[in-house]
Write an enzyme that holds these catalytic residues in place. Structure first.
Site, PDB file in Angstrom:
ATOM      1  N   ASP A  59       0.840  -1.192   0.000  1.00  0.00           N
ATOM      2  CA  ASP A  59       0.000   0.000   0.000  1.00  0.00           C
ATOM      3  C   ASP A  59       0.883   1.252   0.000  1.00  0.00           C
ATOM      4  O   ASP A  59       1.911   1.295   0.679  1.00  0.00           O
ATOM      5  CB  ASP A  59      -0.926  -0.005   1.232  1.00  0.00           C
ATOM      6  N   ASN A 117     -12.818  -3.196   2.650  1.00  0.00           N
ATOM      7  CA  ASN A 117     -13.747  -2.067   2.688  1.00  0.00           C
ATOM      8  C   ASN A 117     -14.683  -2.163   1.487  1.00  0.00           C
ATOM      9  O   ASN A 117     -14.225  -2.386   0.358  1.00  0.00           O
ATOM     10  CB  ASN A 117     -12.971  -0.748   2.655  1.00  0.00           C
ATOM     11  N   GLN A 124     -14.794   2.427   1.018  1.00  0.00           N
ATOM     12  CA  GLN A 124     -14.012   1.922  -0.113  1.00  0.00           C
ATOM     13  C   GLN A 124     -13.684   3.088  -1.033  1.00  0.00           C
ATOM     14  O   GLN A 124     -14.606   3.752  -1.527  1.00  0.00           O
ATOM     15  CB  GLN A 124     -14.824   0.860  -0.868  1.00  0.00           C
ATOM     16  N   HIS A 130     -10.226  -5.322  -3.358  1.00  0.00           N
ATOM     17  CA  HIS A 130      -8.892  -5.501  -2.790  1.00  0.00           C
ATOM     18  C   HIS A 130      -9.002  -5.942  -1.341  1.00  0.00           C
ATOM     19  O   HIS A 130      -9.875  -5.496  -0.602  1.00  0.00           O
ATOM     20  CB  HIS A 130      -8.040  -4.233  -2.903  1.00  0.00           C
ATOM     21  N   HIS A 132      -7.017  -5.846   2.088  1.00  0.00           N
ATOM     22  CA  HIS A 132      -5.881  -5.290   2.837  1.00  0.00           C
ATOM     23  C   HIS A 132      -5.371  -6.386   3.766  1.00  0.00           C
ATOM     24  O   HIS A 132      -6.151  -6.962   4.536  1.00  0.00           O
ATOM     25  CB  HIS A 132      -6.327  -4.125   3.733  1.00  0.00           C
TER      26      HIS A 132
HETATM   27  P1  5GP Z   1      -9.712   1.442   0.270  1.00  0.00           P
HETATM   28  O1  5GP Z   1      -9.786   2.744   0.993  1.00  0.00           O
HETATM   29  O2  5GP Z   1     -10.439   1.505  -1.067  1.00  0.00           O
HETATM   30  O3  5GP Z   1     -10.114   0.247   1.075  1.00  0.00           O
HETATM   31  O4  5GP Z   1      -8.191   1.182  -0.032  1.00  0.00           O
HETATM   32  C1  5GP Z   1      -7.489   1.743  -1.084  1.00  0.00           C
HETATM   33  C2  5GP Z   1      -6.037   1.670  -0.703  1.00  0.00           C
HETATM   34  O5  5GP Z   1      -5.293   1.841  -1.893  1.00  0.00           O
HETATM   35  C3  5GP Z   1      -5.588   2.743   0.268  1.00  0.00           C
HETATM   36  O6  5GP Z   1      -5.045   2.125   1.432  1.00  0.00           O
HETATM   37  C4  5GP Z   1      -4.553   3.538  -0.506  1.00  0.00           C
HETATM   38  O7  5GP Z   1      -3.470   3.938   0.283  1.00  0.00           O
HETATM   39  C5  5GP Z   1      -4.136   2.558  -1.590  1.00  0.00           C
HETATM   40  N1  5GP Z   1      -3.711   3.174  -2.830  1.00  0.00           N
HETATM   41  C6  5GP Z   1      -4.374   4.127  -3.536  1.00  0.00           C
HETATM   42  N2  5GP Z   1      -3.711   4.426  -4.659  1.00  0.00           N
HETATM   43  C7  5GP Z   1      -2.603   3.640  -4.661  1.00  0.00           C
HETATM   44  C8  5GP Z   1      -1.521   3.501  -5.574  1.00  0.00           C
HETATM   45  O8  5GP Z   1      -1.446   4.146  -6.621  1.00  0.00           O
HETATM   46  N3  5GP Z   1      -0.557   2.606  -5.258  1.00  0.00           N
HETATM   47  C9  5GP Z   1      -0.621   1.851  -4.127  1.00  0.00           C
HETATM   48  N4  5GP Z   1       0.378   0.992  -3.908  1.00  0.00           N
HETATM   49  N5  5GP Z   1      -1.631   1.958  -3.239  1.00  0.00           N
HETATM   50  C10 5GP Z   1      -2.599   2.847  -3.514  1.00  0.00           C
END
Ligand code: 5GP
Ligand code: ZN
Length: 144
Positions: A59, A117, A124, A130, A132
């Protein structure tokens, strides 16, 4: 293209005459999906695991010493987007990939947290399924 009828079939739109097809991502603009781009290596990431169906990468904003995102290469919007045909994929992620990554990161014995999420209340932010995997520290409960 005049008079062509498009029909939905196994992740692609196939022209009425079957002569060519366009992937969903092109048809629906999913080429804009950041995680599709990461899976296709159009955006760099630190990959920790990869096979034909799945990629896992660190992440960008880690919330724990170990914070890896595990995604299907195929675009699926969320757990609610998984179809009957995705059962093998979902089982592969849970049964094979996540335990393998936990071992690789050295958190299998100490424990870790899986977070998926989903939707607005689930916060999300990226609309590509995805998982985590967070570890390397003691987690809090309840989550925020
Ligand atoms: P969500 O909030 O949708 O559950 O998680 C999305 C995750 O993707 C977040 O923890 C955020 O830090 C990660 N993320 C967003 N854009 C990128 C990216 O371009 N590269 C990487 N490695 N992680 C990302
Ligand atoms: Zn995607």
């Amino acid at each position: 293209m005049k008079g062509t009828i498009w029909r939905k079939s196994h992740g692609a739109f196939i022209m009425g005459d079957g002569e060519s097809k366009v992937e969903y991502k092109e048809w629906f603009g999913m080429s804009d999906c950041i995680f599709c781009k990461i899976a296709q290596k159009e955006i760099p990431s630190t990959v920790v695991y990869e096979d034909e169906q799945v990629v896992a990468f660190r992440d960008l904003q880690p919330q724990a010493p170990e914070h890896v995102l595990v995604i299907p290469k195929k675009h699926v919007e969320s757990v609610l987007g998984l179809q009957q045909e995705d059962k093998d994929l979902a089982a592969h992620i849970l049964v094979d990939v996540l335990p393998e990554i936990a071992k690789q990161l050295g958190v299998d014995a100490s424990g870790f947290r899986l977070v998926v999420n989903t939707g607005k209340d689930g916060q999300q932010t990226v609309k590509h399924l995805h998982f985590h995997l967070l570890g390397g520290r003691s987690m809090q409960w309840p989550p925020g």
